[in-house]
Write a protein that holds these residues in place. Structure first.
Motif: not given
Lengths: 366, 260
Positions: B105-110, B115, B167
Motif C-alpha cells: 500500500n505505498l502511494f504510487p503517485h509519490l 511516501n 515509511r
C-alpha cells in the motif's frame, strides 16, 4: 578447447518490413479486405477532395469588404473577414475593444506556457489563471470601476461570451464536482442523500430545460423587483448541470482507488481531508483525466445552447450575420468558420489532456 | 480461560507497562461472529507472532488495534488511550501505531522519499528538510537509500515492502503492526524483509506480527498466539508452542504448516 566464440554480425532486416514499403504493406495491404478498403478510401478521396479544395481555396474569394466582392463560384471568405469583429466581440462597444483584447493577451500568457514542458513557474501561472485572472477579467469586461465605462452583460457576445461561459463553467464545475463526488461516498447519510438527490436531479434534466427555467421560470418565483442578470442565471444553471456530470466522472475515479490506499492513509493518522487531498484525489483525478476533459469539451460545445435564451454566443453571432440581408448565401462559410473555431479549442483541450496523462503517469506498468 | 485472563489483565494493570490491552473484545460482520471474546495484553517491547489458518480472524484482530476495523463489544486500550468512536483518540492512536500491509500500500503517485515524508510533514508538522533527513536515515537502515527518487512501481516487491516498513518507522511509532508482510512476496525476497523485521525486533520495538514464517517466530517472538475460528486458542513462548502444543487444533495446524 581454446576456440573462442565470435558473435554473428547484425544483418539488416528484409526491405519489405521497414520504411515506407513496410508501412504500406503492414497497414494498408495486409489482408484482401484491407486491400479493398484501401482502394475504396482512395476512390472516396478522389471524388470528394478536388471539389472541396476548389470551393474552399482555389475558387474562393478572400479580398474585399462586402458581398459584391464575392464574384467567383467558390466560398465567400470575405464574409468572415468583414464580420470577424462581430464574431469575436458581439455588441461590445467598439471603443472598448481594447479591454477584451487585453484579456485575450492575458489568456494566451496563461495558456501557452501550459503546453510547453519545463516552462519556469508554469504551475504558478496556472494558479494565477484560476484565481486572479477571473477577477481581472470580470473587472475589464464589466467595467464600472477604475474609470472603466460600464458595459452591460447583454452587450457581451461572440467568442468572448463563449469563452466567459466555458471558463466559468470549467473552473466552477470541477471543484463542486469533487465535493459532490466525495459527498456521495460519505459515511454520513444526510450528506450522502443530499448529494445523490442533487446529482440525480441535475443529471436527469436536459440542459435546454435548465436554461429555460433559469431565464423564464426563475423570475416567476422571485419577489417583484428582484432580478438578476440573464448571463449570471445561465452561468449558475450550466455550473450546476455540469458539476453533476463531473461528480459522477470523479466518483468513478474514487471507486477505482484500491481500499489499501485509504487504509494506508488512515493508518498513518491522516485526517479525512488530508488523506483525500494528498492521497486519494491526486490518484483518482489522474485516472479520470479523459473523462474530465470529455466533460469540459461537452461543456464548451454546450455553451452554444445559451442562444435559446437570447444570449449571443459565437454560433449565434455567426447565425445572425449570415441571416442578415446584406450577406445572402454565406451560411456554409459561417458555419464552417464556427465549427473550425470550436474544433481548435476542443482539440487543444484534448491534446493538453493527453500530454498531462503522459506526464503524470507514474505507474510504470510496462 | 476466564480466570487466567483476569489474572493477566490485573497483573499488567499493576505493572502499568502495557502497550496494548484488549479486554473481552467481540466483533461481528453482520451476523457472522468473527472475533470471539478476545483478551490480550502486550507489554512494551514485547514481540508477538500471531498465526492460524486463513479466516481465523488474526488480521481482523490486529486491524482493530488501529481501528481499521471497528469492534462492537469490549475494550481496546492502546498506549493508555481507549479506542472509541472519538476521532481524536483514533487519530492519536494511529500516530503512535505503525502498520505494514500484505500488499505494501505505498502511494504510487509519490516518490519513495515523498511516501516517507508525507505523514511526518502533514501529521507531525515536521519541516520538509527535517522529515527528509529522517527518511533518508530509515532508507539507509532498510538498505535502499539509492531508490529515494524512484516511484514505488519501479521497485521489486521486497524493496517496496522495505520502503513500507521505513515509511511506518518515520512516524517513530511506539508499536508496529505487521499484517502478513511477506505473504505477497516471491520466495527470494522474503528474507530481505524478514531481516529488516528481525533487526527492528532486536532494537526493542513492540511488534505484533501476523505471519506464517515460523522461522521468524522462533527467532524473535516472545510469545506465539494461535487463533482459529475467531478465538485465541493457545498462546505460549515459542519453544513450548512449537515443541509441546497443547490444543488439538494447534497440533493439526503446526503439522500442516511445518510439513513442507
Amino acid at each position: 578447447m581454446a576456440r573462442t566464440h565470435t558473435p554473428l554480425p547484425d544483418l539488416p532486416p528484409p526491405a519489405s518490413t521497414i520504411g515506407m514499403v513496410g508501412w504500406v504493406r503492414t497497414n494498408l495491404l495486409s489482408t484482401p479486405l484491407n486491400v479493398v478498403l484501401t482502394l475504396a478510401a482512395i476512390y472516396l478521396l478522389y471524388i470528394s477532395m478536388p471539389p472541396l479544395i476548389g470551393w474552399a481555396i482555389l475558387d474562393a474569394d478572400f479580398h474585399g469588404s462586402s458581398k459584391d466582392a464575392c464574384t467567383s463560384s467558390g466560398a465567400c471568405w470575405v464574409f468572415i473577414k468583414a464580420r470577424l469583429d462581430f464574431f469575436i466581440y458581439g455588441f461590445y462597444p467598439t471603443s472598448e475593444y481594447w479591454r477584451v483584447n487585453i484579456l485575450y493577451v492575458l489568456l494566451a500568457i496563461i495558456i501557452v506556457p501550459q503546453f510547453i514542458s519545463n516552462f519556469p513557474r508554469k504551475s504558478w501561472i496556472g494558479i494565477a489563471g484560476l484565481t486572479i485572472f477571473p477577477v481581472i477579467a470580470y473587472i475589464l469586461l464589466a467595467g464600472g470601476v477604475f474609470g472603466l465605462t460600464s458595459v452591460e452583460t447583454n452587450k457581451w457576445g461572440g467568442l468572448t461570451l463563449t469563452l466567459v461561459i466555458s471558463f466559468v463553467g470549467i473552473v466552477a464545475a470541477l471543484p463542486i464536482g469533487v465535493l459532490l463526488a466525495l459527498g456521495r461516498r460519505s459515511d454520513m447519510p444526510v450528506i450522502r442523500t443530499m448529494c445523490v438527490i442533487f446529482i440525480e436531479i441535475w443529471r436527469g434534466v436536459p440542459l435546454i430545460s435548465v436554461l429555460f427555467m433559469a431565464s423564464v421560470m426563475l423570475p416567476l418565483f422571485l419577489p417583484e423587483g428582484v432580478n438578476f442578470n440573464k448571463l449570471l442565471r445561465a452561468l449558475i444553471g450550466i455550473v450546476m448541470f455540469q458539476s453533476a456530470y463531473m461528480a459522477e466522472v470523479i466518483r468513478g475515479g474514487l471507486q477505482a482507488i484500491p481500499k489499501g490506499q485509504y487504509e494506508a492513509a488512515d493508518a498513518m493518522g491522516l485526517s479525512y481531508w488530508k488523506s483525500m487531498s494528498l492521497i486519494i484525489l491526486p490518484q483518482a483525478l489522474k485516472l479520470v483525466i479523459p473523462g474530465i476533459v470529455n466533460t469540459f469539451i461537452a461543456l464548451f460545445k454546450d455553451t452554444t445552447l445559451v442562444l435559446i435564451i437570447g444570449l449571443l454566443d459565437l454560433l449565434r453571432t455567426v447565425q445572425a450575420a449570415y441571416e442578415s440581408p446584406e450577406w445572402p448565401d454565406v451560411a456554409a462559410e459561417g458555419l464552417i468558420f464556427a465549427a473550425f473555431v470550436f474544433w481548435i479549442f476542443c482539440f487543444s483541450m484534448s491534446r493538453y489532456s493527453q500530454d498531462l496523462e503522459k506526464k503524470l503517469d507514474t505507474s510504470h506498468k510496462n | 480461560m476466564a480466570k487466567t485472563t483476569a489474572a493477566r489483565t490485573s497483573s499488567s494493570a499493576k505493572t502499568g507497562d502495557a502497550a496494548i490491552e484488549i479486554i473481552n473484545m467481540n466483533k461481528w460482520y453482520g451476523h457472522f461472529h468473527v472475533l470471539k471474546n478476545i483478551n490480550l495484553t502486550v507489554r512494551n517491547g514485547e514481540r508477538i507472532v500471531i498465526c492460524g489458518p486463513s479466516g481465523s480472524g488474526k488480521s481482523t484482530m490486529i486491524r482493530c488495534i488501529n481501528r481499521l476495523e471497528e469492534h462492537q463489544q469490549g475494550q481496546i486500550i492502546v498506549d493508555g488511550v481507549e479506542l472509541t468512536n472519538d476521532l481524536k483518540h483514533i487519530e492519536q492512536i494511529r500516530r503512535e501505531v505503525g502498520m505494514v500491509f500484505q500488499h505494501f500500500n505505498l502511494f504510487p503517485h509519490l516518490t519513495v522519499l515523498d511516501n516517507l515524508t508525507l505523514a511526518p510533514i502533514w501529521v507531525r508538522k515536521m519541516s520538509k528538510a527535517k522529515a527528509e533527513e529522517i527518511a533518508m536515515g530509515y532508507l539507509e537502515r532498510v538498505k535502499i537509500p539509492e531508490q529515494a527518487d524512484k516511484y514505488p512501481g519501479q521497485l521489486s516487491g521486497g524493496q517496496q515492502q522495505r520502503v513500507a516498513i521505513a515509511r511506518s518507522l518515520c512516524m517513530s511509532p511506539k508499536i508496529m503492526l505487521f499484517d502478513e508482510p511477506t505473504s505477497a512476496l516471491d520466495p527470494e525476497m522474503i528474507k530481505e524483509v524478514l531481516d529488516t523485521m528481525i533487526e527492528l525486533a532486536q532494537e526493542g520495538m513492540t511488534m505484533l506480527c501476523v505471519t506464517h514464517e515460523m522461522g521468524f517466530a522462533k527467532t524473535v517472538a516472545d510469545r506465539v498466539i494461535f487463533m482459529d475460528g475467531g478465538e485465541i486458542i493457545e498462546e505460549n513462548e515459542p519453544n513450548a508452542f512449537f515443541n509441546k502444543p497443547q490444543n488439538e487444533r494447534t497440533k493439526l495446524f503446526l503439522s500442516q504448516i511445518l510439513a513442507h
